[in-house]
Write an enzyme that holds these catalytic residues in place. Structure first.
Site, mmCIF file in Angstrom:
data_model
loop_
_atom_site.group_PDB
_atom_site.id
_atom_site.type_symbol
_atom_site.label_atom_id
_atom_site.label_comp_id
_atom_site.label_asym_id
_atom_site.label_seq_id
_atom_site.Cartn_x
_atom_site.Cartn_y
_atom_site.Cartn_z
ATOM 1 N N GLU A 31 0.828 -1.211 0.000
ATOM 2 C CA GLU A 31 0.000 0.000 0.000
ATOM 3 C C GLU A 31 0.862 1.259 0.000
ATOM 4 O O GLU A 31 0.544 2.243 -0.671
ATOM 5 C CB GLU A 31 -0.944 -0.024 1.198
ATOM 6 C CG GLU A 31 -1.961 -1.157 1.112
ATOM 7 C CD GLU A 31 -3.018 -1.087 2.189
ATOM 8 O OE1 GLU A 31 -3.581 0.003 2.397
ATOM 9 O OE2 GLU A 31 -3.284 -2.124 2.822
ATOM 10 N N ASP A 43 -4.923 -2.123 9.978
ATOM 11 C CA ASP A 43 -5.916 -2.891 9.223
ATOM 12 C C ASP A 43 -5.359 -4.228 8.763
ATOM 13 O O ASP A 43 -6.037 -5.261 8.823
ATOM 14 C CB ASP A 43 -6.408 -2.091 8.017
ATOM 15 C CG ASP A 43 -7.274 -0.907 8.411
ATOM 16 O OD1 ASP A 43 -7.552 -0.751 9.616
ATOM 17 O OD2 ASP A 43 -7.662 -0.135 7.517
ATOM 18 N N TYR A 95 -5.104 12.399 3.584
ATOM 19 C CA TYR A 95 -4.568 11.481 4.594
ATOM 20 C C TYR A 95 -3.079 11.749 4.819
ATOM 21 O O TYR A 95 -2.606 11.841 5.952
ATOM 22 C CB TYR A 95 -4.799 10.039 4.134
ATOM 23 C CG TYR A 95 -4.352 8.984 5.113
ATOM 24 C CD1 TYR A 95 -5.218 8.499 6.087
ATOM 25 C CD2 TYR A 95 -3.063 8.462 5.055
ATOM 26 C CE1 TYR A 95 -4.805 7.523 6.985
ATOM 27 C CE2 TYR A 95 -2.641 7.491 5.948
ATOM 28 C CZ TYR A 95 -3.519 7.022 6.906
ATOM 29 O OH TYR A 95 -3.099 6.060 7.792
#
Length: 255
Positions: A31, A43, A95
């Protein structure tokens, strides 16, 4: 969850021998490096290491984990997941900007991590930070404190205290971290007004889902009220799911 399930399956299929912690780190790297989201590892860890009937306490410094009893069914509770249908992306900068603000605060304060900072320390150092850095750091510092209190509440099966902490977490995400949106706030506020024990947005923010911890018998009433509130506000119709703490990625036999 999909990413980690695929990684888990490939690890088993090709007998690579990666541990769950190593798989979580690989998923985070994918990611960070490929997708371009400077996310953490929460997560991925829970998708791989969760256990039915428990919450997973994760220390992001050394990736040590502990299982905390979280048997909602035995207490007549469920988690209602409210998908606001607001599409969001974590690669558009919002973010990353918040993470950068926290990293900037850490550098200015001469510490290794916001974990090293108490709320009183932050208050004393407020004049060293910009208003934005202070608000982002305040969210992080108070959220870290809430995690510890939430663990204590879970161990004591004190769901009223847990609910209050969940509510405080949403307020902090909304006001200090500024990652909520009108649809998320509507879902959370409506759920609480209908008797949910606690409710907050989840995920990276700017859309996505909220959760509400509620008595099983109240779930239908809360869903209906949120649907009505969304209609009145001319939001897209939300979707609902109920959930209990369950196992992470695993191999399921086909027969």
């Amino acid at each position: 969850a999909l990413e980690c399930a695929v990684a888990f399956a490939l690890n088993d299929l090709f007998a690579r021998g990666y541990s769950l912690k190593e798989l979580a780190l690989l998923a985070q790297k994918a990611e960070n490096k490929y997708v371009g989201v400077p996310c953490g590892i929460m997560d991925q860890s829970v998708s791989l290491m969760a256990t039915s009937g428990s919450a997973l306490l994760l220390d992001c410094r050394d990736l040590e984990t502990r299982l905390i009893p979280f048997d909602l069914a035995a207490s007549g509770l469920q988690l209602l997941i409210i998908d606001t249908q607001v599409q969001h992306t974590l690669v558009d900068g919002g973010y990353a900007q918040r993470r950068q603000s926290c990293e900037s605060a850490v550098a200015k304060l001469g510490i290794v991590s916001l974990r090293d900072l108490s709320f009183s320390d932050l208050q004393e150092a407020k004049n060293l930070l910009s208003e934005e850095e202070y608000k982002r750091a305040r969210h992080s510092v108070t959220e870290i404190a809430r995690v510890g209190k939430a663990v204590d509440a879970l161990r004591a099966k004190d769901f009223l205290t847990l609910g209050r902490l969940i509510n405080e977490s949403h307020h902090s995400l909304r006001d200090d971290y500024e990652v909520s949106c009108p649809e998320l706030n509507c879902a959370v506020d409506t759920a609480i007004s209908l008797g949910a024990v606690g409710a907050r947005m989840v995920g990276g923010g700017f859309g996505g889902s909220a959760i509400a911890l509620a008595k099983t018998e109240d779930i239908g009433r809360i869903e209906s009220a949120i649907k009505e509130a969304f209609t009145a506000s001319k939001f897209h119709a939300p979707r609902f799911f109920t959930s209990l703490p369950s196992d992470g990625a695993r191999i399921e036999p086909l027969t």
